[in-house]
Enzyme design. Structure first.
Site, PDB file in Angstrom:
ATOM      1  N   HIS A 111       0.829  -1.213   0.000  1.00 27.74           N
ATOM      2  CA  HIS A 111       0.000   0.000   0.000  1.00 27.74           C
ATOM      3  C   HIS A 111       0.866   1.267   0.000  1.00 27.74           C
ATOM      4  CE1 HIS A 111      -3.811  -2.097   1.808  1.00 27.74           C
ATOM      5  NE2 HIS A 111      -3.711  -2.266   0.503  1.00 27.74           N
ATOM      6  N   ASP A 113       0.884   3.900   1.759  1.00 28.45           N
ATOM      7  CA  ASP A 113       1.361   4.476   3.029  1.00 28.45           C
ATOM      8  C   ASP A 113       2.691   3.844   3.454  1.00 28.45           C
ATOM      9  OD1 ASP A 113       0.070   2.069   3.573  1.00 28.45           O
ATOM     10  OD2 ASP A 113      -0.685   2.710   5.526  1.00 28.45           O
TER      11      ASP A 113
HETATM   12 ZN   LIG Z   1      -1.632   1.321   6.411  1.00 28.48          ZN
END
Ligand SMILES: [Zn+2]
Length: 253
Positions: A111, A113
């Protein structure tokens, strides 16, 4: 005269201390950008620091935790900033504070992030790593990709430090790994681990809710003595993140 002068001296001393602490706090704020809440850097223990960047989700500044470690041979990032405007400010803050360069970065799942800054870091000469599974999923989902990958759990030695990656199974995503610093009993959990501040499991779009609990139990068994447990988002001062994640998974059933 003497009787009244004494308290003045004490007050003056107190005032000096107070002024100094305000100046120090203010300097800290200026240096690490806490005023605009874009990049927050906090000391964890020894040469470990937790850094947090934010993303505006429907008006709420959603925090994302990462970590860095300062070694004799340079600085290691564990996951990249989520906020794409904070790649350079992070490197600058590290350079100002520690007078060192970032040399290595490891992303703990695909992901953004965890991976948003991988390409930027690669351009800056940082050796970027993820697992092979994460490497493949980054490509599949059009996320930034590390330059290098490891096929299995791997021990990294850098400067005077040593850490290991551990893949216990699927959870928040199918590729989420944790990182363990045995000497300091730090478990960097990433998004596999929820903060004790969390009341639910958050984004489970790519999660495997059936095996997340067994995965957590494997981590607990492998690393029974945990002094610090760093979750992917929100507060990280409790070391009960794994147990709390199990509780949330039970409630979710
Ligand atoms: Zn996360």
């Amino acid at each position: 005269m003497l009787a009244t002068a004494q308290p003045d001296i004490i007050n003056d001393k107190k005032m000096k201390k107070y002024t100094l602490s305000i100046l120090l706090t203010f300097g800290h704020i200026l240096l690490f950008g806490q005023v605009n809440k874009k990049l927050r850097i906090e000391h964890l223990t020894d040469n470990f620091y937790v850094y947090t960047t934010y993303k505006d989700l429907n008006g709420f500044m959603f925090p994302s935790n990462s970590m860095y470690l300062v070694t004799d041979n340079g600085v290691v990032l564990f996951d990249t900033p989520w906020d794409t405007t904070q790649f350079q400010p992070l490197l600058d803050s590290i350079s100002v504070r520690h007078n060192k360069k970032v040399v290595l970065a490891v992303s703990t799942h695909y992901h953004d992030d965890r991976t948003a800054g991988l390409e930027f870091l690669k351009q800056k000469g940082v050796k970027t790593y993820s697992s092979k599974l994460t490497y493949d999923l980054c490509k599949e989902h059009n996320e930034k990709q590390a330059e290098f990958y490891f096929d299995n759990d791997t021990v990294f030695n850098i400067g005077n430090y040593k850490f290991e990656t551990y893949y216990a199974g699927e959870g928040h995503t199918k590729d989420n790994i944790v990182i363990w610093f045995d000497e300091y009993k730090i478990l960097y959990g990433g998004c596999l681990v929820k903060s004790t501040e969390n009341k639910n499991l958050g984004n489970v779009a790519d999660a495997n809710l059936k095996v997340w609990a067994p995965t957590i139990k494997k981590v607990i068994k492998k690393y029974p003595k945990r002094k610090f447990v760093i979750p992917g988002h929100f507060g990280w001062t409790s070391n009960e993140g794994l147990e709390h994640t199990l509780k949330l998974l039970r409630q979710n059933k």
